[in-house]
Design a protein around this motif. Structure first.
Motif, PDB file in Angstrom:
ATOM      1  N   ILE A  54       2.935  -7.361   7.181  1.00 18.04           N
ATOM      2  CA  ILE A  54       1.614  -7.220   6.561  1.00 18.04           C
ATOM      3  C   ILE A  54       0.821  -6.189   7.360  1.00 18.04           C
ATOM      4  CG2 ILE A  54      -0.577  -8.374   6.061  1.00 18.04           C
ATOM      5  CD1 ILE A  54       1.038 -10.987   5.739  1.00 18.04           C
ATOM      6  N   ASN A  82      -2.239 -19.270   1.458  1.00 13.79           N
ATOM      7  CA  ASN A  82      -0.943 -19.753   1.954  1.00 13.79           C
ATOM      8  C   ASN A  82       0.244 -19.103   1.238  1.00 13.79           C
ATOM      9  OD1 ASN A  82       0.619 -21.324   3.722  1.00 13.79           O
ATOM     10  ND2 ASN A  82       0.862 -22.945   2.208  1.00 13.79           N
ATOM     11  N   MET A  96      -9.110 -10.537   5.395  1.00 13.75           N
ATOM     12  CA  MET A  96      -7.859 -11.252   5.101  1.00 13.75           C
ATOM     13  C   MET A  96      -7.968 -12.727   5.489  1.00 13.75           C
ATOM     14  SD  MET A  96      -5.452  -9.068   3.924  1.00 13.75           S
ATOM     15  CE  MET A  96      -3.806  -9.352   4.561  1.00 13.75           C
ATOM     16  N   HIS A 111       1.258 -15.939   2.651  1.00  9.83           N
ATOM     17  CA  HIS A 111       1.649 -14.886   3.592  1.00  9.83           C
ATOM     18  C   HIS A 111       3.096 -14.994   4.052  1.00  9.83           C
ATOM     19  CE1 HIS A 111      -0.084 -18.254   5.883  1.00  9.83           C
ATOM     20  NE2 HIS A 111       0.804 -17.962   6.816  1.00  9.83           N
ATOM     21  N   HIS A 112       3.694 -16.195   3.939  1.00  3.18           N
ATOM     22  CA  HIS A 112       5.078 -16.366   4.381  1.00  3.18           C
ATOM     23  C   HIS A 112       6.069 -15.633   3.482  1.00  3.18           C
ATOM     24  CE1 HIS A 112       4.218 -19.586   1.480  1.00  3.18           C
ATOM     25  NE2 HIS A 112       5.494 -19.542   1.172  1.00  3.18           N
ATOM     26  N   LEU A 161      -2.670  -5.378  -2.318  1.00  2.45           N
ATOM     27  CA  LEU A 161      -3.152  -6.752  -2.470  1.00  2.45           C
ATOM     28  C   LEU A 161      -4.150  -6.901  -3.631  1.00  2.45           C
ATOM     29  CD1 LEU A 161      -3.300  -9.675  -1.503  1.00  2.45           C
ATOM     30  CD2 LEU A 161      -5.019  -8.948   0.188  1.00  2.45           C
ATOM     31  N   CYS A 189      -2.865  -4.297   7.406  1.00  2.00           N
ATOM     32  CA  CYS A 189      -4.222  -4.255   6.871  1.00  2.00           C
ATOM     33  C   CYS A 189      -4.990  -3.098   7.494  1.00  2.00           C
ATOM     34  CB  CYS A 189      -4.940  -5.582   7.101  1.00  2.00           C
ATOM     35  SG  CYS A 189      -5.394  -5.905   8.817  1.00  2.00           S
ATOM     36  N   PHE A 225      -7.080 -14.065   1.815  1.00  2.00           N
ATOM     37  CA  PHE A 225      -5.627 -13.991   1.675  1.00  2.00           C
ATOM     38  C   PHE A 225      -4.901 -15.113   2.414  1.00  2.00           C
ATOM     39  CE2 PHE A 225      -1.585 -12.435   3.520  1.00  2.00           C
ATOM     40  CZ  PHE A 225      -0.847 -12.293   2.349  1.00  2.00           C
ATOM     41  N   TYR A 226      -5.223 -15.306   3.694  1.00  2.00           N
ATOM     42  CA  TYR A 226      -4.483 -16.293   4.471  1.00  2.00           C
ATOM     43  C   TYR A 226      -4.783 -17.731   4.039  1.00  2.00           C
ATOM     44  CZ  TYR A 226      -2.627 -12.697   7.510  1.00  2.00           C
ATOM     45  OH  TYR A 226      -1.935 -11.601   7.980  1.00  2.00           O
TER      46      TYR A 226
END
Length: 207
Positions: free
Chosen positions: A121, A113, A105, A115-116, A9, A123, A109-110
């Motif tokens: 995933i 938008n 995250m 993550h889809h 990431l 971590c 990260f989330y």
């Protein structure tokens, strides 16, 4: 062609490394510890808790919380590397293996938008051991139902390279994040741009 493409990431998908280093530097300064950004670069690619252990910080949990709080405002708008999501959207069976914790995250990260785009995933909160140990990558392979020989891990740090090699997975260097090939002589591929990754979708895997 590879069955699965697995990404790091920080420094590979999001341009967050300087944010993390500056927040760590500021956190340490409050504790009376002066460190240059160069001295803190070892922390890139390993969990924050491990970083603080290496730095011999006594109150790790409190310091980690402070570090995260300093990152929060900046991570909400962390930039993505050019073309990376466009490339990921064109790849099959995409995974993410990061040294960020679930809490980290959720703070960055989330909120982006994206993550889809990932079928799985992993971590730092998901495994007992972390990069460069192969355990996180092995978990991702299991979740993707993919054998090591049919996957490639793409990252920007030595820890990513060592993790991949320990797991028996090919490694592609994200040169846009690492900014150097020094130390990455064992990389199977050097990607100068994210779009270089697409070349692997229409060529045979290196033997």
């Amino acid at each position: 062609m590879y069955h699965s493409f697995i990404f790091d990431l920080d420094g590979t998908i999001i341009d967050s490394e300087l944010i993390g280093l500056q927040a760590l530097q500021a956190t340490l300064k409050e504790k009376g510890i002066e460190k240059s950004l160069a001295e803190l670069r070892f922390s890139i690619g390993i969990p924050g808790m491990r970083t603080l252990e290496v730095l011999n910080i006594a109150d790790i949990s409190t310091t980690l919380e402070t570090w995260l709080e300093k990152q929060k405002p900046l991570m909400k708008n962390v930039p993505l590397f050019e073309g990376i999501i466009d490339v990921i959207a064109q790849l099959p069976n995409v995974g993410l293996v990061t040294s960020q914790t679930a809490k980290e995250m959720n703070c960055g990260f989330y909120l982006l938008n994206i993550h889809h785009h990932f079928q799985t995933i992993v971590c730092a909160s998901d495994t007992d051991k972390h990069k460069p140990n192969p355990e996180p990558l092995e978990l991702a392979l299991q979740l993707l139902d993919c054998e090591a020989k049919d996957a490639i891990y793409i990252g920007d740090s030595i820890y990513d390279l060592e993790c991949a090699k320990s797991a028996g997975v090919d490694f592609g260097l994200a040169l846009w994040g690492s900014k150097t090939v020094s130390g990455f002589e064992k990389a199977d591929y050097i990607f100068e741009t994210a779009y270089d990754i697409l070349k692997l979708t229409n060529k045979k895997r290196k033997e």
